[in-house]
Write an enzyme that holds these catalytic residues in place. Structure first.
Site, PDB file in Angstrom:
ATOM      1  N   GLY A 233     -17.104  36.959  25.098  1.00 18.56           N
ATOM      2  CA  GLY A 233     -16.145  35.873  25.250  1.00 18.56           C
ATOM      3  C   GLY A 233     -15.504  35.502  23.941  1.00 18.56           C
ATOM      4  N   CYS A 234     -15.820  36.222  22.895  1.00 14.70           N
ATOM      5  CA  CYS A 234     -15.274  35.978  21.568  1.00 14.70           C
ATOM      6  C   CYS A 234     -14.167  36.986  21.335  1.00 14.70           C
ATOM      7  CB  CYS A 234     -16.398  36.191  20.549  1.00 14.70           C
ATOM      8  SG  CYS A 234     -16.231  35.248  19.069  1.00 14.70           S
ATOM      9  N   VAL A 235     -12.939  36.515  21.026  1.00 15.11           N
ATOM     10  CA  VAL A 235     -11.863  37.495  20.827  1.00 15.11           C
ATOM     11  C   VAL A 235     -11.463  37.680  19.377  1.00 15.11           C
ATOM     12  CG1 VAL A 235     -10.666  37.908  22.986  1.00 15.11           C
ATOM     13  CG2 VAL A 235     -10.506  35.668  21.918  1.00 15.11           C
TER      14      VAL A 235
ATOM     15  N   PRO B 283     -20.261  38.195  20.031  1.00 22.41           N
ATOM     16  CA  PRO B 283     -20.574  37.385  21.209  1.00 22.41           C
ATOM     17  C   PRO B 283     -19.607  37.648  22.362  1.00 22.41           C
ATOM     18  CG  PRO B 283     -20.558  36.029  19.236  1.00 22.41           C
ATOM     19  CD  PRO B 283     -20.057  37.386  18.834  1.00 22.41           C
TER      20      PRO B 283
END
Lengths: 111, 123, 98
Positions: free
Chosen positions: A109-111, A107
């Site tokens: 914005g997912c780190v 996704p």
């Protein structure tokens, strides 16, 4: 690039195990990835995975977990649209883990 | 993110999609910003209005049709989309040509919108 | 001669300069330049007028990607990739405007 082998066919993944070509996804690949994540796929798991695939079809992105939770609540009911339910199914995070099994990219914005 | 200060972010989009990577880059940063519970607005000026044109079909150029992603913004609680009136008129476009609900602002109102922000990111 | 333009005419003066400089032959609009082929814009008059000396073409896949395959300026011909190749091979020289 690492590969995974399922039923004699090789599938390209990135270094974190996400499928590179969305179009190559099938249920056997999903099952295989689920096993590497120690997720035992049940009907409830498939419901989320199918939901993610149709979300991607419609919007061309993998949703952030907050957005996924809200959208699942709308579609499948409040008892499923909450993080507790989703984290029980996918302990390492519904967006990260379920997206990987669904053959979607990580996704945004997912780190 | 649990901070007490919510800032007003404005993303200014002025480039057509596909010919350059600006439109897609902007959209990705917008989605990331949405994760931090900020007050996000998007403005579309000049060729940027083309990003929202209905009916995009990228099969022939083998690129991702990211126009569909603008429709997901609502789910990310990004609902403030502003489009420049003069830009639409110059291009023969109306609100009905766009794939999401927008507020149309003339250039002067657009300037005021910019004045009203804490952070502006220009693409 | 074939002139190929790939910049949006609303951002760059390339198309306008080309239409004034070119003495004859063909112009092909690709990538962001395809917006110049669409009817109903403030540029239509100028582009349309150039057709007295130039044959105008626009690349279909680039139009479709941008959702602009609706009404084109009358006289502008939409072509596909094979038509692109054809056009290049039919002209002795070809200039891709930067």
């Amino acid at each position: 690039m690492p590969n995974i082998d399922v039923n004699g066919k090789s599938y390209e993944t990135d270094e974190e195990g996400y499928l590179v070509n969305l179009g190559e996804w099938n249920k056997d690949v999903a099952d295989y990835i689920a096993k590497t994540e120690s997720v035992n796929m049940t009907e409830q798991h498939w419901e989320v995975v199918d939901f993610l695939r149709s979300y991607y079809d419609e919007y061309q992105i993998a949703p952030a977990v907050r957005v996924l939770t809200k959208a699942i609540g709308k579609k499948l009911g409040a008892e499923k649209g909450n993080s507790q339910y989703l984290y029980e199914l996918f302990p390492y995070g519904p967006a990260k883990q379920a997206c990987k099994i669904a053959g979607l990219p990580k996704p945004t914005g997912c780190v | 993110m649990s901070g007490d200060t919510i800032k007003k972010f404005l993303f200014v989009n002025r480039k057509a999609p596909y010919g350059t990577v600006y439109a897609l880059e902007s959209l990705e940063v917008v989605l990331i910003t949405a994760a931090f519970d900020q007050d996000v607005s998007l403005a579309f000026l000049d060729d940027g209005v083309y990003q929202l044109k209905k009916g995009q079909n990228t099969k022939g150029i083998e690129m991702k049709n990211f126009s569909l992603t603008y429709r997901a913004l609502e789910g990310y609680d990004i609902e403030k989309l502003f489009v420049e009136k003069e830009a639409m008129e110059a291009r023969g476009l109306t609100k009905e040509d766009l794939l999401v609900d927008v507020t149309v602002l003339d250039r002067q109102a657009m300037g005021q919108l910019m004045d009203d922000q804490d952070v502006i990111l220009s693409f | 001669m074939l002139h190929i333009i790939n910049k949006s005419p609303f951002v760059s003066s390339t198309l306008e300069t080309c239409l004034e400089v070119a003495t004859g032959g063909s112009v092909l609009l690709i990538e962001d330049a395809v917006y110049g082929a669409v009817a109903g814009t403030i540029l239509e008059k100028k582009v349309s007028a150039a057709q007295t000396k130039l044959k105008l073409h626009v690349l279909g896949p680039d139009l479709e990607a941008r959702g602009m395959s609706g009404a084109l300026i009358p006289g502008v011909e939409k072509i596909d990739y094979a038509g692109f190749v054809d056009l290049v091979s039919r002209h002795k020289t070809c200039q891709s405007w930067l």
